[in-house]
Write an enzyme that holds these catalytic residues in place. Structure first.
Site: not given
Length: 400
Positions: A263, A284, A384
């Site tokens: 950010e 793995h 937003k």
């Protein structure tokens, strides 16, 4: 003690440009959002946080912390780092508001049942959608159980000191409150009440965290070196940084680091994409790609040198873990994945305070080197805006 190894498993020469370093330090110290350095929380506020935490523990079996992003990730990471998942504290801290899942919210309410509850809602603006909706719902549920006088003892609001919907609610309802300073952004707010209050309720040592943090602010040289090295690697087409840990309890701390860096520097089509692995589990699976896949990443390994130990067949499990970490770095380096190693003498609140200060400094220096603002987040605002548009089209209340 924290030590940094920028050389052993690295194909870049580490040089210190003293002039550039001093320019960046002065730029940071004079940045209007440098409160996380210039205005470290006072002893008086620490004492008030402890006082309110004690009141919560005396009256409540559960504290609901409603926050998202920088408002919750720090304390959430430290909770998972220092509290065993196999024990339930007297006052349990549960996090809400970081998703819109009705399943999760319903399960939390079922789990709480009839236990006594306090709520700490954390939002600087008071209008963050997820927080607004969750807080509105929880407050209505609490009103079914508690009188208005009792709610005044059970709702604590952490928000802007002067403005915003939540600050207005504090004034109107008389709720206890704490402030997030205007010159401290959410992802740089670990040393504010937004995180310290939940940590104090968990009986974690916030004094040691603060001591370590202040010491970590002295790691300017190391933070600049790390930031400079990251930029060099980026221009060598190392576009991803893998934060690799060998203690599972550090997983959510890597989530905190990922938010901090992504950010801060991820703007203007720049920045390094952060990912994380918990080893040896991920050796793995993702380890295959890191060893032999597209060579577009480098690793920052966070190691814990001391702590509890177990002997298996007369061999130290801690020592084996350290040997594996070194061996993996060597193997990955041979496979064209360089590594930076950060080693903590032990895992405690003081060391994590110092490490957190280091990463905050590094996030700012990296952003400056990328020539972006480390303290804004225009991309977050973009999503937003689109959400608000689509909610409006579906006739859903936009009062938040």
């Amino acid at each position: 003690m924290i030590t940094f190894d920028f050389k052993t498993y690295m194909n870049q020469e580490l040089s210190m440009d003293s002039d550039e370093k001093e320019v960046l330090i002065q730029k940071l110290l004079h940045d209007p959002m440098a409160g996380f350095i210039n205005h470290v929380i006072s002893e008086e506020e620490i004492e008030e946080i402890k006082k309110v935490a004690t009141q919560i523990k005396e009256t409540s079996e559960v504290l609901l912390v409603i926050g998202i992003g920088g408002s919750f990730m720090g304390s959430y990471a430290l909770k998972n780092m220092f509290l065993s998942p196999f024990e339930t504290p007297e006052t349990e801290v549960i996090y809400l508001g970081y998703n819109l899942s009705s399943v999760y919210l319903s399960e939390v309410l079922d789990y709480i049942g009839e236990r006594d509850v306090s709520v700490n809602v954390i939002s600087k603006s008071g209008t963050t959608m997820e927080i607004y909706l969750t807080y509105s719902f929880i407050k209505n549920e609490l009103k079914k159980k508690y009188s208005q006088e009792e709610l005044q003892k059970r709702i604590i609001i952490t928000t802007d000191s002067e403005k915003g919907r939540l600050r207005q609610e504090v004034t109107q309802e008389g709720y206890a409150s704490f402030s997030i300073p205007s010159d401290i952004g959410g992802r740089y707010s670990l040393m504010s009440a937004a995180h310290l209050l939940p940590l104090a309720v968990m009986n974690l040592d916030i004094d040691s965290l603060l001591i370590g943090y202040k010491e970590g602010l002295q790691l300017m040289d190391q933070a600049y070196q790390y930031a400079s090295l990251r930029i060099k690697l980026f221009y060598q087409n190392k576009l991803l940084e893998n934060f690799s840990v060998y203690e599972p309890s550090l997983y959510y701390y890597t989530e905190w680091i990922k938010q901090l860096l992504a950010e801060s520097e991820g703007k203007d089509k720049k920045g390094i994409f952060p990912i994380s692995t918990v080893n040896t589990r991920d050796l793995h699976s993702l380890g295959q790609f890191i060893q032999e896949g597209n060579p577009i990443l480098f690793e920052t390994v966070i190691r814990i040198l001391g702590g509890k130990d177990i002997e298996i067949e007369n061999k130290s499990l801690n020592k084996m873990n350290q040997i594996v970490a070194e061996s993996v770095c060597a193997a990955h380096y041979a496979g064209h994945t360089p590594s930076i190693i950060i080693s903590l003498e032990k895992l405690d609140m003081k060391h994590i305070g110092s490490l957190s200060a280091f990463f905050m400094l590094a996030a700012v220096f990296s952003s400056y080197l990328f020539e972006v603002d480390p303290f804004n987040q225009p991309g977050v605002e973009a999503y937003k805006k689109e959400v608000r548009k689509n909610l409006g089209e579906n006739k859903i209340d936009l009062s938040f």
